[in-house]
Design an enzyme around this catalytic site. Structure first.
Site, PDB file in Angstrom:
ATOM      1  N   ARG A   1      -3.430   6.512   1.114  1.00 48.65           N
ATOM      2  CA  ARG A   1      -3.880   7.720   1.590  1.00 48.65           C
ATOM      3  C   ARG A   1      -3.146   8.401   2.684  1.00 48.65           C
ATOM      4  NH1 ARG A   1      -8.982   4.358   3.366  1.00 48.65           N
ATOM      5  NH2 ARG A   1      -7.496   2.935   3.114  1.00 48.65           N
TER       6      ARG A   1
ATOM      7  N   ASP B   1      -6.763  -3.277  -7.431  1.00 43.01           N
ATOM      8  CA  ASP B   1      -7.194  -3.850  -6.342  1.00 43.01           C
ATOM      9  C   ASP B   1      -7.442  -5.237  -6.752  1.00 43.01           C
ATOM     10  OD1 ASP B   1      -8.269  -2.898  -3.453  1.00 43.01           O
ATOM     11  OD2 ASP B   1      -9.536  -4.345  -4.141  1.00 43.01           O
TER      12      ASP B   1
ATOM     13  N   TYR C   1     -14.710 -12.306  -0.086  1.00 42.70           N
ATOM     14  CA  TYR C   1     -15.336 -10.934  -0.353  1.00 42.70           C
ATOM     15  C   TYR C   1     -16.592 -11.372  -1.295  1.00 42.70           C
ATOM     16  CZ  TYR C   1     -11.457  -8.484   1.755  1.00 42.70           C
ATOM     17  OH  TYR C   1     -10.632  -7.702   2.568  1.00 42.70           O
TER      18      TYR C   1
ATOM     19  N   ARG D   1      -6.569  11.141  -6.055  1.00 42.26           N
ATOM     20  CA  ARG D   1      -7.710  10.456  -5.857  1.00 42.26           C
ATOM     21  C   ARG D   1      -8.840  11.403  -6.077  1.00 42.26           C
ATOM     22  NH1 ARG D   1     -10.235   9.151  -1.192  1.00 42.26           N
ATOM     23  NH2 ARG D   1     -11.476   7.008  -1.005  1.00 42.26           N
TER      24      ARG D   1
ATOM     25  N   ARG E   1       0.878  -1.262   0.004  1.00 44.07           N
ATOM     26  CA  ARG E   1       0.028   0.129   0.109  1.00 44.07           C
ATOM     27  C   ARG E   1       0.894   1.194  -0.099  1.00 44.07           C
ATOM     28  NH1 ARG E   1      -5.614  -1.150   1.632  1.00 44.07           N
ATOM     29  NH2 ARG E   1      -6.034  -2.729   0.456  1.00 44.07           N
TER      30      ARG E   1
HETATM   31  O1  CP3 Z   1       0.112  -2.037  -2.381  1.00 43.42           O
HETATM   32  C1  CP3 Z   1      -0.466  -1.241  -3.193  1.00 43.42           C
HETATM   33  O2  CP3 Z   1       0.065   0.125  -3.090  1.00 43.42           O
HETATM   34  C2  CP3 Z   1      -0.937  -1.454  -4.640  1.00 43.42           C
HETATM   35  C3  CP3 Z   1      -2.260  -1.247  -4.735  1.00 43.42           C
HETATM   36  C4  CP3 Z   1      -3.267  -2.029  -3.811  1.00 43.42           C
HETATM   37  C5  CP3 Z   1      -4.624  -2.031  -3.408  1.00 43.42           C
HETATM   38  N1  CP3 Z   1      -5.234  -2.912  -2.739  1.00 43.42           N
HETATM   39  C6  CP3 Z   1      -5.058  -0.366  -3.351  1.00 43.42           C
HETATM   40  C7  CP3 Z   1      -6.200  -0.049  -2.368  1.00 43.42           C
HETATM   41  C8  CP3 Z   1      -3.191  -3.569  -3.422  1.00 43.42           C
HETATM   42  C9  CP3 Z   1      -2.030  -4.756  -3.770  1.00 43.42           C
HETATM   43  C10 CP3 Z   1      -4.452  -4.081  -2.640  1.00 43.42           C
HETATM   44  C11 CP3 Z   1      -4.649  -5.412  -2.277  1.00 43.42           C
HETATM   45  C12 CP3 Z   1      -5.959  -5.710  -1.585  1.00 43.42           C
HETATM   46  N2  CP3 Z   1      -6.939  -5.364  -1.738  1.00 43.42           N
HETATM   47  C13 CP3 Z   1      -5.906  -6.669  -0.811  1.00 43.42           C
HETATM   48  C14 CP3 Z   1      -4.906  -7.418  -0.284  1.00 43.42           C
HETATM   49  C15 CP3 Z   1      -3.932  -7.049   0.612  1.00 43.42           C
HETATM   50  C16 CP3 Z   1      -4.505  -6.723   2.081  1.00 43.42           C
HETATM   51  O3  CP3 Z   1      -4.400  -5.530   2.020  1.00 43.42           O
HETATM   52  O4  CP3 Z   1      -4.575  -7.652   2.608  1.00 43.42           O
HETATM   53  C17 CP3 Z   1      -7.143  -6.772  -0.237  1.00 43.42           C
HETATM   54  C18 CP3 Z   1      -8.041  -7.425   0.973  1.00 43.42           C
HETATM   55  C19 CP3 Z   1      -8.097  -5.710  -0.766  1.00 43.42           C
HETATM   56  C20 CP3 Z   1      -9.485  -5.415  -0.863  1.00 43.42           C
HETATM   57  C21 CP3 Z   1      -9.712  -4.032  -0.338  1.00 43.42           C
HETATM   58  N3  CP3 Z   1      -9.601  -2.584  -0.948  1.00 43.42           N
HETATM   59  C22 CP3 Z   1     -10.124  -3.364   0.925  1.00 43.42           C
HETATM   60  C23 CP3 Z   1     -10.754  -4.249   2.047  1.00 43.42           C
HETATM   61  C24 CP3 Z   1     -10.276  -2.119   0.889  1.00 43.42           C
HETATM   62  C25 CP3 Z   1     -10.739  -1.168   2.102  1.00 43.42           C
HETATM   63  C26 CP3 Z   1      -9.593  -0.896   3.071  1.00 43.42           C
HETATM   64  C27 CP3 Z   1      -8.847   0.047   2.992  1.00 43.42           C
HETATM   65  O5  CP3 Z   1      -7.639   0.161   3.181  1.00 43.42           O
HETATM   66  O6  CP3 Z   1      -9.439   1.190   2.704  1.00 43.42           O
HETATM   67  C28 CP3 Z   1      -9.495  -1.633  -0.412  1.00 43.42           C
HETATM   68  C29 CP3 Z   1      -9.319  -0.405  -0.853  1.00 43.42           C
HETATM   69  C30 CP3 Z   1      -7.854   0.015  -1.400  1.00 43.42           C
HETATM   70  N4  CP3 Z   1      -7.131  -0.898  -2.017  1.00 43.42           N
HETATM   71  C31 CP3 Z   1      -7.284   1.126  -0.984  1.00 43.42           C
HETATM   72  C32 CP3 Z   1      -6.160   1.399  -1.813  1.00 43.42           C
HETATM   73  C33 CP3 Z   1      -5.066   2.317  -1.658  1.00 43.42           C
HETATM   74  C34 CP3 Z   1      -7.838   2.423  -0.241  1.00 43.42           C
HETATM   75  C35 CP3 Z   1      -8.907   3.167  -0.881  1.00 43.42           C
HETATM   76  C36 CP3 Z   1      -9.075   4.426  -1.052  1.00 43.42           C
HETATM   77  O7  CP3 Z   1      -8.101   5.369  -1.452  1.00 43.42           O
HETATM   78  O8  CP3 Z   1      -9.957   5.006  -0.355  1.00 43.42           O
END
Ligand code: CP3
Length: 343
Positions: free
Chosen positions: A27, A73, A150, A36, A23
């Site tokens: 944010r 994602d 999910y 964003r 990540r």
């Molecule tokens: O790592 C990176 O920078 C690359 C991009 C990336 C994202 N999600 C962007 C993201 C990667 C590799 C993921 C993987 C992901 N997504 C996983 C596996 C890794 C982990 O964290 O366990 C999972 C389970 C998801 C599903 C997901 N996406 C959830 C549960 C959420 C909400 C939780 C949160 O952090 O807000 C997301 C949103 C998400 N994916 C964000 C980002 C940058 C935040 C969204 C935003 O900007 O509001």
């Protein structure tokens, strides 16, 4: 010049390990929040290739990480398979639920995902042109079990109970879903590699909730199938597996799955990893992401401890899980300076 990440993945130990963060485009960075907002929302950002490439590059410009992970994602694949997907600000993802045979039959086939996912492949293409030459580009997907949790529940759940229930009550339907996700993931990752991804990472964030035989059946086996298919087509592309919270089952996982590297969360110590896992090859991890919030001397102490404990074998420095929105960007720089021995 071979890139530091690729050296580690080939089994080379290095005095200063290569670094990136899960990540890292997120944010906690003001420039991410700005882009964003420009895109409108998170999903629009994922499907806007220019802006997705821009946020991927932001942490590289700011910190000079050794790797860059495609901005996308794990839930884009179920969306491409036909599930509805939206994100609720401050809460996380929501999807249409998958509970019945009819829900399953309404999904698309693996070869039909590419139209929806074309902008993601375009992001990879842009990045492979724009990244500094020393930076490795990592593509990724979710592992079938985690994606299924999910899809079944329609949201993130603390214990993945809905997916466990469906797997136990209707194993045939659940197995069909897992098999579809295996095939869809192979298709998705193949296109990412064709577009320029140099390394692939498979995120199984909820692997730790699988017990006994279920762990082998739903975490290990699907991962092994995906890796075998990719290795047949792309023998040169290294693969990182991340069966998060696997505990003792981290031992031997990379070998059994055919992965080049095992990513490990912070529920085990670096000393334990060195003793039990690193003999098998490269490991990635595992600083608790809370240090990016709290900082201070503990951050420096823990960072040094991990680098030292894993210095006898191939190691890629990373956090145990994603960096959180409340992290202080200065702490990331302190972590990097500590590892690279600046000051
Ligand atoms: O790592 C990176 O920078 C690359 C991009 C990336 C994202 N999600 C962007 C993201 C990667 C590799 C993921 C993987 C992901 N997504 C996983 C596996 C890794 C982990 O964290 O366990 C999972 C389970 C998801 C599903 C997901 N996406 C959830 C549960 C959420 C909400 C939780 C949160 O952090 O807000 C997301 C949103 C998400 N994916 C964000 C980002 C940058 C935040 C969204 C935003 O900007 O509001």
């Amino acid at each position: 010049m071979t890139k530091k990440i690729l050296k580690a993945l080939a089994g080379e130990k290095q005095e200063v390990p290569p670094i990136w963060m899960m990540r890292q485009a997120g944010r906690y960075l003001p420039e991410y929040r700005e882009t964003r907002a420009q895109a409108g929302d998170f999903l629009s950002l994922c499907y806007n290739s220019e802006l997705a490439a821009e946020v991927t590059l932001q942490p590289i410009r700011r910190y000079g990480f050794d790797a860059s992970i495609l901005f996308a994602d794990i839930l884009l694949l179920p969306q491409a398979l036909g599930a509805d997907l939206w994100f609720v600000t401050g809460e996380g993802p929501r999807l249409s639920t998958l509970q019945t045979q009819l829900d399953f039959e309404n999904l698309r086939t693996p070869s039909e995902i590419n139209e929806t996912l074309a902008p993601v492949y375009e992001t990879v293409k842009i990045l492979s042109q724009e990244l500094p030459k020393e930076t490795t580009l990592i593509g990724f997907a979710g592992a079938p079990w985690t994606v299924a949790t999910y899809m079944v529940a329609g949201r993130g759940t603390p214990d993945q109970a809905p997916a466990h229930l469906l797997k136990d009550e209707n194993p045939e339907l659940f197995d069909n879903l897992i098999n579809l996700l295996v095939e869809g993931t192979i298709e998705y990752l193949s296109h990412q590699i064709n577009a320029g991804a140099e390394v692939i990472k498979i995120f199984d964030s909820w692997a730790g909730s699988l017990k006994g035989h279920d762990f082998d059946k739903y975490a290990l086996e699907p991962c092994k199938k995906i890796i075998a298919a990719l290795k047949t087509k792309y023998p040169e592309t290294p693969i990182i597996a991340f069966p998060r919270q696997a505990g003792d089952r981290y031992i031997g996982f990379a070998k059994k799955a055919g992965a080049d590297c095992l990513a490990i969360d912070d529920s085990v110590s670096a000393e334990w990893i060195a003793q039990n896992v690193q003999d098998d090859g490269c490991v990635q991890g595992n600083l608790a992401s809370s240090h990016m919030v709290s900082g201070g001397t503990e951050l420096i102490k823990e960072t040094k401890k991990i680098v030292k404990a894993l210095s006898n074998g191939p190691h890629i420095f990373n956090l145990g899980h994603g960096i959180t929105p409340d992290a202080d960007p200065d702490n990331v720089q302190i972590m990097i300076d500590t590892i690279r021995n600046v000051n």
